[in-house]
Scaffold this motif. Structure first.
Motif, PDB file in Angstrom:
ATOM      1  N   GLY A  57       7.768 -15.898   7.011  1.00  0.00           N
ATOM      2  CA  GLY A  57       8.314 -16.694   5.905  1.00  0.00           C
ATOM      3  C   GLY A  57       8.118 -18.183   6.138  1.00  0.00           C
ATOM      4  N   GLU A  58       8.465 -18.642   7.345  1.00  0.00           N
ATOM      5  CA  GLU A  58       8.292 -20.068   7.650  1.00  0.00           C
ATOM      6  C   GLU A  58       6.817 -20.442   7.649  1.00  0.00           C
ATOM      7  N   GLY A  59       5.991 -19.562   8.168  1.00  0.00           N
ATOM      8  CA  GLY A  59       4.551 -19.823   8.211  1.00  0.00           C
ATOM      9  C   GLY A  59       3.972 -19.948   6.807  1.00  0.00           C
ATOM     10  N   LEU A  60       4.417 -19.067   5.921  1.00  0.00           N
ATOM     11  CA  LEU A  60       3.911 -19.118   4.538  1.00  0.00           C
ATOM     12  C   LEU A  60       4.361 -20.397   3.844  1.00  0.00           C
ATOM     13  N   ARG A  61       5.628 -20.800   4.110  1.00  0.00           N
ATOM     14  CA  ARG A  61       6.106 -22.061   3.501  1.00  0.00           C
ATOM     15  C   ARG A  61       5.339 -23.250   4.056  1.00  0.00           C
ATOM     16  N   PHE A  62       5.079 -23.234   5.360  1.00  0.00           N
ATOM     17  CA  PHE A  62       4.312 -24.321   6.000  1.00  0.00           C
ATOM     18  C   PHE A  62       2.908 -24.391   5.381  1.00  0.00           C
ATOM     19  N   GLU A  63       2.270 -23.226   5.255  1.00  0.00           N
ATOM     20  CA  GLU A  63       0.926 -23.177   4.659  1.00  0.00           C
ATOM     21  C   GLU A  63       0.935 -23.732   3.233  1.00  0.00           C
ATOM     22  N   ARG A  64       1.941 -23.318   2.448  1.00  0.00           N
ATOM     23  CA  ARG A  64       2.013 -23.752   1.046  1.00  0.00           C
ATOM     24  C   ARG A  64       2.137 -25.265   0.952  1.00  0.00           C
ATOM     25  N   ARG A  65       2.965 -25.869   1.847  1.00  0.00           N
ATOM     26  CA  ARG A  65       3.142 -27.334   1.804  1.00  0.00           C
ATOM     27  C   ARG A  65       1.837 -28.050   2.156  1.00  0.00           C
ATOM     28  N   LEU A  66       1.136 -27.527   3.165  1.00  0.00           N
ATOM     29  CA  LEU A  66      -0.145 -28.155   3.517  1.00  0.00           C
ATOM     30  C   LEU A  66      -1.126 -28.018   2.351  1.00  0.00           C
ATOM     31  N   PHE A  67      -1.149 -26.826   1.771  1.00  0.00           N
ATOM     32  CA  PHE A  67      -2.030 -26.572   0.616  1.00  0.00           C
ATOM     33  C   PHE A  67      -1.720 -27.568  -0.501  1.00  0.00           C
ATOM     34  N   HIS A  68      -0.428 -27.715  -0.823  1.00  0.00           N
ATOM     35  CA  HIS A  68      -0.036 -28.680  -1.868  1.00  0.00           C
ATOM     36  C   HIS A  68      -0.518 -30.086  -1.518  1.00  0.00           C
ATOM     37  N   SER A  69      -0.341 -30.461  -0.255  1.00  0.00           N
ATOM     38  CA  SER A  69      -0.635 -31.851   0.121  1.00  0.00           C
ATOM     39  C   SER A  69      -2.122 -32.172  -0.036  1.00  0.00           C
ATOM     40  N   LEU A  70      -2.974 -31.157   0.071  1.00  0.00           N
ATOM     41  CA  LEU A  70      -4.417 -31.434  -0.057  1.00  0.00           C
ATOM     42  C   LEU A  70      -4.805 -31.827  -1.482  1.00  0.00           C
ATOM     43  N   PHE A  71      -3.909 -31.531  -2.460  1.00  0.00           N
ATOM     44  CA  PHE A  71      -4.200 -31.962  -3.833  1.00  0.00           C
ATOM     45  C   PHE A  71      -4.027 -33.476  -3.993  1.00  0.00           C
ATOM     46  N   ALA A  72      -3.523 -34.126  -2.945  1.00  0.00           N
ATOM     47  CA  ALA A  72      -3.422 -35.587  -2.967  1.00  0.00           C
ATOM     48  C   ALA A  72      -4.694 -36.248  -2.435  1.00  0.00           C
ATOM     49  N   THR A  73      -5.687 -35.447  -2.043  1.00  0.00           N
ATOM     50  CA  THR A  73      -6.877 -36.049  -1.439  1.00  0.00           C
ATOM     51  C   THR A  73      -8.009 -36.208  -2.459  1.00  0.00           C
ATOM     52  N   ALA A  74      -8.812 -37.225  -2.222  1.00  0.00           N
ATOM     53  CA  ALA A  74      -9.997 -37.431  -3.072  1.00  0.00           C
ATOM     54  C   ALA A  74     -10.982 -36.277  -2.879  1.00  0.00           C
ATOM     55  N   ASP A  75     -11.016 -35.715  -1.668  1.00  0.00           N
ATOM     56  CA  ASP A  75     -11.990 -34.650  -1.408  1.00  0.00           C
ATOM     57  C   ASP A  75     -11.666 -33.361  -2.166  1.00  0.00           C
ATOM     58  N   GLN A  76     -10.398 -33.120  -2.455  1.00  0.00           N
ATOM     59  CA  GLN A  76     -10.076 -31.956  -3.308  1.00  0.00           C
ATOM     60  C   GLN A  76     -10.636 -32.172  -4.703  1.00  0.00           C
ATOM     61  N   LYS A  77     -10.475 -33.400  -5.212  1.00  0.00           N
ATOM     62  CA  LYS A  77     -10.998 -33.700  -6.556  1.00  0.00           C
ATOM     63  C   LYS A  77     -12.524 -33.524  -6.555  1.00  0.00           C
ATOM     64  N   GLU A  78     -13.149 -34.082  -5.517  1.00  0.00           N
ATOM     65  CA  GLU A  78     -14.603 -34.035  -5.427  1.00  0.00           C
ATOM     66  C   GLU A  78     -15.103 -32.597  -5.244  1.00  0.00           C
ATOM     67  N   GLY A  79     -14.453 -31.830  -4.359  1.00  0.00           N
ATOM     68  CA  GLY A  79     -14.899 -30.458  -4.088  1.00  0.00           C
ATOM     69  C   GLY A  79     -14.839 -29.606  -5.335  1.00  0.00           C
ATOM     70  N   MET A  80     -13.767 -29.719  -6.084  1.00  0.00           N
ATOM     71  CA  MET A  80     -13.604 -28.873  -7.269  1.00  0.00           C
ATOM     72  C   MET A  80     -14.484 -29.368  -8.423  1.00  0.00           C
ATOM     73  N   ALA A  81     -14.626 -30.714  -8.536  1.00  0.00           N
ATOM     74  CA  ALA A  81     -15.519 -31.253  -9.588  1.00  0.00           C
ATOM     75  C   ALA A  81     -16.952 -30.822  -9.309  1.00  0.00           C
ATOM     76  N   ALA A  82     -17.367 -30.899  -8.054  1.00  0.00           N
ATOM     77  CA  ALA A  82     -18.746 -30.522  -7.705  1.00  0.00           C
ATOM     78  C   ALA A  82     -18.989 -29.047  -8.026  1.00  0.00           C
ATOM     79  N   PHE A  83     -17.991 -28.207  -7.747  1.00  0.00           N
ATOM     80  CA  PHE A  83     -18.154 -26.782  -8.073  1.00  0.00           C
ATOM     81  C   PHE A  83     -18.362 -26.615  -9.572  1.00  0.00           C
ATOM     82  N   MET A  84     -17.515 -27.273 -10.368  1.00  0.00           N
ATOM     83  CA  MET A  84     -17.598 -27.115 -11.821  1.00  0.00           C
ATOM     84  C   MET A  84     -18.919 -27.662 -12.359  1.00  0.00           C
ATOM     85  N   GLU A  85     -19.399 -28.743 -11.738  1.00  0.00           N
ATOM     86  CA  GLU A  85     -20.647 -29.378 -12.218  1.00  0.00           C
ATOM     87  C   GLU A  85     -21.880 -28.786 -11.565  1.00  0.00           C
ATOM     88  N   LYS A  86     -21.690 -27.724 -10.779  1.00  0.00           N
ATOM     89  CA  LYS A  86     -22.794 -27.024 -10.107  1.00  0.00           C
ATOM     90  C   LYS A  86     -23.682 -27.973  -9.303  1.00  0.00           C
TER      91      LYS A  86
END
Ligand code: CAA
Length: 257
Positions: free
Chosen positions: A220-249
């Protein structure tokens, strides 16, 4: 930086650290320990380095803690001096670390490989915890990391008998991630490390942290820890870039921001 017991080089974004005490089959004495801690700290700070490969020679990754050095130590020396506690610096390395293992990885050598994030091994690799044959037990995590890696039955078998296992057995039980021919070992490890280094640094460090947390905490604690880290990566420019690049092929251009 030059060392007495290590060779270091960089290959693009990868630091390659080679244990270099060939006459002693890379036995891990206190000089190796402090030099390795220094080298890892230096590469940890070097911005251009995204991952580290740790290797030994063709004959031995490392044949264990240095028996010559240990022979004269008594209990009080060991206890007050907190003998071999310095190796924790290796496990504390934040950048991903691959052990490229050829030949013997015994005792502290097997434990050092297990401090890395995963092991790529050559067909010649042999793993074991032979400390019992010397009247001691593993002291750098062998009874703990090995048990978590391969389960109780196999860990007990190895720790209580001191026998070696070959690379096929080591892969079958989950200690080794990949087996490669000896001549491919370093290239495979460096190419793999370079691939890891090509991904956004924050995501890589968090991925490592999240997997390691699974060994330290409840589900349970591990899953919560993972979720928080996952959420925090949405604050990075590289998440925006990685997902935009996928969509733009197209290929992403990561900035480590
Ligand atoms: N410490 C110090 N020297 C070592 C060593 C070690 N762990 N392992 C090998 N060497 C030295 C040998 O003494 C020998 O030196 P000399 O030429 O000066 O005699 C040289 O390396 C070559 O070794 P061998 O002649 O023994 O080579 P081999 O091919 O016949 O055998 C081997 C290879 C099976 C690995 C054998 O060397 C061996 O059994 N080594 C010891 C393995 C071991 O017990 N490791 C556990 C150490 S305890 C530990 O690690 C505690 C911990 O958990 C922290």
């Amino acid at each position: 930086m030059s060392y007495e017991t290590l060779l270091t080089e960089t290959r693009g974004p990868v630091a390659l650290v080679t244990l270099n005490r060939p006459k002693a089959l890379n036995a891990l004495n206190s000089t190796v320990m402090s030099e390795l801690a220094d080298a890892l700290a230096a590469f940890g700070k070097e911005e251009g380095i995204g991952a580290i490969v740790l290797t030994g020679s063709e004959k031995a990754f490392a044949a264990g803690a240095d028996i010559k050095e240990m022979q004269g130590i008594d209990f009080v020396d060991a206890y007050i001096g907190d003998f071999i506690s310095g190796w924790e610096a290796v496990a504390a390395t934040r950048k991903p670390m691959i052990a490229a293992v050829s030949g013997f990885a015994l005792g502290g050598g097997c434990e050092l490989a297990m401090m890395c994030d995963f092991i790529i091994a050559s067909e010649t690799a042999k793993f074991g915890q032979p400390e019992i044959t010397l009247g001691v037990i593993p002291g750098m995590g062998g009874s703990q990391r090995l048990t978590r890696a391969v389960g109780k039955a196999k860990a007990m078998d190895l720790v209580l008998t001191g026998r070696m296992m070959d690379v096929a057995e080591a892969e079958r039980v989950g200690l080794v991630a990949r087996i490669v021919p000896p001549e491919r070992l370093i290239d495979e490890a460096v190419e793999t490390a370079a691939k890891i280094a090509s991904f956004p640094r924050a995501a890589v460090l968090m991925a490592k942290e999240a997997v390691n947390r699974s060994f330290e905490t409840t589900l349970g604690e591990g899953l919560r820890f993972e979720r928080r880290l996952f959420h925090s990566l949405f604050a990075t420019a590289d998440q925006k870039e990685g997902m935009a690049a996928f969509m733009e092929k197209r290929k992403p251009q990561f900035s480590n921001r």
